[in-house]
Design a protein around this motif. Structure first.
Motif, PDB file in Angstrom:
ATOM      1  N   CYS A  60      -3.239   0.215  -3.578  1.00 11.73           N
ATOM      2  CA  CYS A  60      -2.451  -1.011  -3.510  1.00 11.73           C
ATOM      3  C   CYS A  60      -2.940  -1.801  -4.518  1.00 11.73           C
ATOM      4  O   CYS A  60      -3.022  -1.577  -4.874  1.00 11.73           O
ATOM      5  CB  CYS A  60      -4.466  -1.592  -2.539  1.00 11.73           C
ATOM      6  SG  CYS A  60      -4.926  -0.555  -1.220  1.00 11.73           S
ATOM      7  N   CYS A  98      -8.649  -1.962  -2.868  1.00 13.51           N
ATOM      8  CA  CYS A  98      -8.149  -2.891  -2.300  1.00 13.51           C
ATOM      9  C   CYS A  98      -8.046  -4.052  -1.438  1.00 13.51           C
ATOM     10  O   CYS A  98      -7.332  -4.617  -0.394  1.00 13.51           O
ATOM     11  CB  CYS A  98      -8.130  -1.508  -0.903  1.00 13.51           C
ATOM     12  SG  CYS A  98      -6.462  -0.432  -1.385  1.00 13.51           S
ATOM     13  N   VAL A 151       0.850  -1.193   0.065  1.00 11.21           N
ATOM     14  CA  VAL A 151      -0.014   0.188  -0.636  1.00 11.21           C
ATOM     15  C   VAL A 151       0.652   1.128   0.226  1.00 11.21           C
ATOM     16  O   VAL A 151       2.209   1.535   1.037  1.00 11.21           O
ATOM     17  CB  VAL A 151      -0.557   0.110   1.429  1.00 11.21           C
ATOM     18  CG1 VAL A 151      -1.197   1.128   1.230  1.00 11.21           C
ATOM     19  CG2 VAL A 151      -1.568  -1.379   1.492  1.00 11.21           C
TER      20      VAL A 151
END
Length: 362
Positions: free
Chosen positions: A131, A163, A117
């Protein structure tokens, strides 16, 4: 007649045999290493480098931007190989390093695949993250940038769409980093693999102990986590008290035990914190502190008001708590204090199947 020094000298034949065995061993090791799986992918790029390049473009990173890099690389593996080298590119690309406090290495199982991330903090305080994860075939999936600024208006469904299972980490680590979370608190959250109120409570208890019950010569902490919650991981990180070193014991309690306690004790009890004194490893005495922890949720809900997020209020509670770290006694209280001088009595306190609550008179 052989002189004494000659009796202790191996023959040339022994030297030759030893050298041959050593050479064979080295050759075997080198051959084994040459067969080890590689972590390279994407042409000449590794996972970390490949993600860093694409994430920088996706998020519009410019040198000088304030960035946070979060990854489980180093803990996670990939097809049996180590992944620690995949962290290297983040220093050059985003200026992330341990020394600058913006490289977060998240504890995970070595059976997990690496994930990454990148969060950039804008001048207005907003946070945007990209991400990425590594597929079984070595491909790198990189998301579109997504807003992770924690407020009641945060679209968490959009974060989850971008994500996936990294969503809670992206929001939690990004916002606590932006708010200036103390590094020792962050270390506990990295070991626990996410930020939460439980991690914050463990850090606060550790600070309270170091201030109000510091260790003296010959002393060490033993801790009984009863009842146990997320605080245990934070306490182990902050105090270096672990089960493996014989200092940490975590256990559950029964409904019957809970009902037998006064209501306020059952609500707040946060474990047994013990200063053990030994001389030449022999037990001398133990001071047992049964501590309580009050999250003051009523005051938190009053503070957060209409800004409460429907899915992420736990993260908001963690942020609220660590903004009050100068008020340790506001959170921590002493429920009971007991001195033990008999070693057998102390051993019963720690023994499997024992009842620490009864043994200290609760």
């Amino acid at each position: 007649m052989l002189r004494e020094e000659q009796l202790h000298q191996p023959s040339k034949g022994v030297f030759m045999k030893t050298n041959i065995v050593s050479a064979i061993s080295i050759a075997f090791i080198l051959a084994t290493l040459s067969l080890a799986p590689r972590t390279a992918c994407c042409g000449d790029l590794g996972f970390g480098a490949g993600f860093a390049e694409r994430a920088a473009v996706s998020i519009g990173y410019e040198p000088g931007d304030s960035a946070l890099c979060v990854t489980n690389a180093g803990y996670a593996g990939w097809k049996g190989a180590d992944t620690i080298n995949e962290i290297k590119p983040f220093a050059g690309k985003f200026g992330c390093s341990l020394g600058d406090g913006n490289l977060y290495n998240v504890h995970s199982s070595m059976g997990e695949s690496p994930w990454f991330v990148i969060t950039v903090k804008k001048d207005n305080g907003s946070l945007r993250s990209v991400c990425g994860s590594v597929g079984d075939d070595g491909s790198i999936d990189v998301s579109m940038p997504v807003d992770v600024t924690l407020s009641k208006n945060l679209d968490y469904s959009a974060v989850k769409e971008s994500c996936g299972n990294m969503s809670y980490s992206a929001v939690g680590y990004s916002n606590t980093w932006s708010a200036g979370a103390p590094w020792h608190l962050t270390q506990g959250a990295l070991f626990h693999n996410h930020f939460c109120p439980g991690v914050t409570s463990g850090y606060i208890i550790a600070k309270w102990l170091l201030k109000n019950a510091p260790l003296e010569a010959g002393e060490s902490y033993n801790i009984i986590g009863l009842p146990h919650w997320c605080k245990e991981d934070s306490l182990m990180s902050a105090l270096d008290v672990t089960p493996g070193k014989g200092g940490y014991f975590a256990t559950s309690w029964t409904d019957e035990q809970k009902r037998a306690l006064p209501e306020d004790v059952a609500r707040d009890i946060a474990g047994f914190y013990i200063k053990v004194k030994r001389e030449n490893r022999a037990f001398k005495s133990a001071k047992v502190l049964v501590l309580g922890f009050d999250f003051h949720k009523d005051e938190f809900f009053e503070w957060v008001g209409e800004n409460k997020h429907p899915e992420l209020s736990n993260l908001q509670l963690a942020l609220w708590a660590f903004e009050r770290l100068d008020r340790l006694d506001y959170f921590v209280s002493v429920i009971k204090e007991v001195e033990i001088s008999d070693e057998q009595e102390y051993e019963r306190l720690l023994a499997p199947g024992g009842d620490p609550l009864k043994l200290v008179g609760l």
